[in-house]
Design an enzyme around this catalytic site. Structure first.
Site, PDB file in Angstrom:
ATOM      1  N   VAL A 107       1.638  25.824  17.437  1.00  0.00           N
ATOM      2  CA  VAL A 107       1.318  26.757  16.475  1.00  0.00           C
ATOM      3  C   VAL A 107       1.147  27.946  17.222  1.00  0.00           C
ATOM      4  CG1 VAL A 107       0.705  25.239  14.527  1.00  0.00           C
ATOM      5  CG2 VAL A 107      -1.074  25.985  15.985  1.00  0.00           C
ATOM      6  N   SER A 108       1.198  28.844  16.593  1.00  0.00           N
ATOM      7  CA  SER A 108       0.984  30.138  17.410  1.00  0.00           C
ATOM      8  C   SER A 108      -0.325  30.813  17.610  1.00  0.00           C
ATOM      9  CB  SER A 108       1.753  31.437  16.569  1.00  0.00           C
ATOM     10  OG  SER A 108       3.320  31.022  16.847  1.00  0.00           O
ATOM     11  N   THR A 109      -1.089  30.676  16.261  1.00  0.00           N
ATOM     12  CA  THR A 109      -2.219  31.137  16.420  1.00  0.00           C
ATOM     13  C   THR A 109      -3.349  29.887  16.068  1.00  0.00           C
ATOM     14  OG1 THR A 109      -2.599  31.292  13.958  1.00  0.00           O
ATOM     15  CG2 THR A 109      -1.827  33.141  15.097  1.00  0.00           C
TER      16      THR A 109
ATOM     17  N   GLN B   2      -3.863  28.318  12.506  1.00  0.00           N
ATOM     18  CA  GLN B   2      -3.043  27.505  11.886  1.00  0.00           C
ATOM     19  C   GLN B   2      -3.275  26.048  12.127  1.00  0.00           C
ATOM     20  OE1 GLN B   2       0.334  29.488  14.135  1.00  0.00           O
ATOM     21  NE2 GLN B   2       1.266  29.914  11.898  1.00  0.00           N
TER      22      GLN B   2
END
Length: 188
Positions: free
Chosen positions: A9-11, A14
């Site tokens: 996940v990018s952040t 999330q």
């Protein structure tokens, strides 16, 4: 011949649980998970560990191609590298990716899929940019609300004229020193 999963996940905000559960349901014996990592960075900690862990004959299971590569070039290079190492790639949402990338047809399909993945990423970026432009046209700025209101700037200026330090002003107003400096600089 192990089934290895990779989720990303990018952040940090999330939730990774759905990806991880889907990979385990697909038979992944071990799942490597990166939190808050961009797919455009090749040296993600768990991605590197995943690559080191896999052996010829293993299958890498991912939810989608954009989990392992953020650009068309990265996707093609990654899939070629996996194929050269004798590792198969299986995408849960792109079943046609379960191909032999060492053949000319397999390589062509990989290239097409990479282009489509890049198109998806670019479309999301373009839609986000348009949304931000529209919001700005409506007078909405976005981002975090300003801490230094007009009242606080006025109070900071008064305290500064009384010889108070930036640190003392920040404590009195319950804001950071950099906020005080920015607020006073904007007032000038």
């Amino acid at each position: 011949m192990a089934l290895i999963g990779y989720a990303r996940v990018s952040t940090r905000e999330q939730n990774i649980e759905a990806q991880e559960a889907a990979l385990r349901a697909a038979g992944a014996e071990k799942v490597f998970v990166d939190h808050g990592e961009s797919s455009r960075i090749a040296s993600r900690p768990q991605w590197v560990a995943c690559l080191d862990y896999m052996r010829p004959g293993d299958t890498l299971i991912i939810r989608a191609l954009d989990r392992i590569a953020g650009t068309e070039r990265m996707a093609i290079e990654t899939i070629r590298e996996l194929g050269a190492r004798g590792i198969r790639l299986n995408s849960l949402t792109e079943p046609f990716l379960d191909i032999d990338s060492s053949t000319p047809m397999g390589e062509a399909i990989v290239g097409i899929m990479a282009v489509l993945a890049q198109l998806r990423v670019s479309t999301i970026r373009e839609n986000t940019r348009r949304g931000i432009e529209h919001a700005r046209a409506q007078g909405r700025v976005g981002g975090r609300p300003r801490v230094m209101t007009a009242e606080r700037i006025e109070a900071a200026a008064t305290l500064r004229s009384q010889g108070k330090s930036y640190s003392q002003i920040a404590s009195a107003l319950r804001v950071s020193i950099s906020s005080v400096r920015r607020g006073l600089k904007e007032e000038l």
